[in-house]
Design an enzyme around this catalytic site. Sequence first.
Site, PDB file in Angstrom:
ATOM      1  N   GLY A  69       0.815  -1.205   0.000  1.00  0.00           N
ATOM      2  CA  GLY A  69       0.000   0.000   0.000  1.00  0.00           C
ATOM      3  C   GLY A  69       0.850   1.255   0.000  1.00  0.00           C
ATOM      4  CB  THR A  70       4.029   2.105   1.725  1.00  0.00           C
ATOM      5  OG1 THR A  70       3.495   1.992   3.048  1.00  0.00           O
ATOM      6  CG2 THR A  70       5.042   3.238   1.690  1.00  0.00           C
ATOM      7  CD  GLN A 177      -6.600   1.315   8.822  1.00  0.00           C
ATOM      8  OE1 GLN A 177      -7.429   0.549   9.286  1.00  0.00           O
ATOM      9  NE2 GLN A 177      -5.300   1.082   8.914  1.00  0.00           N
ATOM     10  CB  SER A 194      -2.316  -1.931   2.240  1.00  0.00           C
ATOM     11  OG  SER A 194      -1.269  -2.815   2.523  1.00  0.00           O
ATOM     12  CG  HIS A 196      -1.078  -5.588   5.513  1.00  0.00           C
ATOM     13  ND1 HIS A 196      -0.462  -4.796   4.577  1.00  0.00           N
ATOM     14  CD2 HIS A 196      -1.022  -4.892   6.669  1.00  0.00           C
ATOM     15  CE1 HIS A 196      -0.054  -3.686   5.135  1.00  0.00           C
ATOM     16  NE2 HIS A 196      -0.385  -3.706   6.410  1.00  0.00           N
ATOM     17  CB  CYS A 321       4.751   6.893  26.664  1.00  0.00           C
ATOM     18  SG  CYS A 321       4.137   8.416  27.384  1.00  0.00           S
TER      19      CYS A 321
END
Length: 473
Positions: A69-70, A177, A194, A196, A321
């Site tokens: 997808g990228t 998405q 994408s 996956h 974090c």
Amino acid sequence: MPYFDAASAAPLHPVAREALLASLDEGWADPARLYREGRRARLLLDAAREAAAEAVGCRPDELVFTPSGTHAVHSGVSGVLAARRRAGRRLVHSAVEHSAVLHAAEVHEAAGGTRAEVAVNGAGRVATGDVAAALTGDTALVAVQSANHEVGTEQPVEEVAGLCQEAGVPLLVDAAQSLPWGQVPGAWSVLAASAHKWGGPPGVGLLVVRKGTRFAPQGPADERESGRSAGFENLPAIVAAAASLRALRGPETSAEASRLRALVDRIRARVPELVPDVEVVGDPVHRLPHLVTFSCLYVDGETLLGELDRAGFSVSSGSSCTSSTLIPSHVLRAMGVLSEGNVRVSLPYGTAEAEVERFLEVLPGLVRSVRERLGVPARTAEAAPAGAAGPEAAPAAGPGDLVVDALGKRCPIPVIELAKVIGRVPVGGTVTVLSDDEAARQDIPAWCTMREQEYVGERAAERGAAYVVRRRV
């Protein structure tokens, strides 16, 4: 072990598994060859393209398969911008696009192009008026995702597509998405996705360029995939990806979306009831059915995710974090929401209700345990009366003022120390937090909003920055 990170990678769909195994025997040859094995492979490739195109809602000759997808996003952005150089060199994108779009924008800018970022509201959604204002005469391309990968907010793609069509500017949609849940509406020009993300195997992306869209593939020329994606096709993976995407277009997908939406609604409602000082982020209405994100005050995100993992839950986070760079997610930063203790839950197809209930049972104890280890009192903001001294506080900067030295301390410690001492100044007094943690720039204002205190602003300091908060309650 419940897997709650489908937004990163969905488990392999059963149809994809069957198609992958079958095509390993039939689809290993070069589909560009004319002998028997090549013709058989070509038939499989053509059938996969037709199936994927039907699921996307485009023509088969508009769709090519890419290695990811990228790769599809990078190729889509660079191909349109190169083809429209005479129209202009301005790229417009939302502030919450996937990093694939942002990285492509950086390359474009480094090559002499320009870009404009469209802000989002606190729910992560762009306003169509802001997109319209960004459509200047030299705009070559607009990039707006269909739904956000971190908080699930859906964008008004159909309305944005209409604006772009009127302005004669192509729209690229990152549909990674949302495509598992249905076709992307509107007159978009380019689409990337994408496999996956919908339960296909990794290593397969889709790039759709609608007819009439000017497109000039970049990089060395290649005869495969209409010259838009170089290299030998991973045919077994492509067949599996197309088969699973087509399977998701059945009526059971709508029913599963409704079921998962109800489970997510339960999480959105129950987590703030069960865990004090939690902010649920993302649009409550315009959102993906399976994804919810929330942030917990006074929590180390990395520790919380580790505790959830030990309890048997696989989730992800946009918290600074949990990042080696200690910089909050650009999505959360653009939304102006709390980043510390951030948890993203994205339910895969078939998630059992009992698994969600168990998550809700164990989460409060895990958050409480993490906070106790960080020394957070039960009611942090009201921990001490006005005027009380404490080891965290430096000498007061003036009447009714207090300075907290949190230099060298990382998320969420600066906010914890602020919360501990805010009650030590009178109403109208200020607390100045000295911090060199980038997350403090985002989390201190977010804390003020949650606690109904006034964020005065930031000023330069010898090290890091000084964040000033005025006590209101």
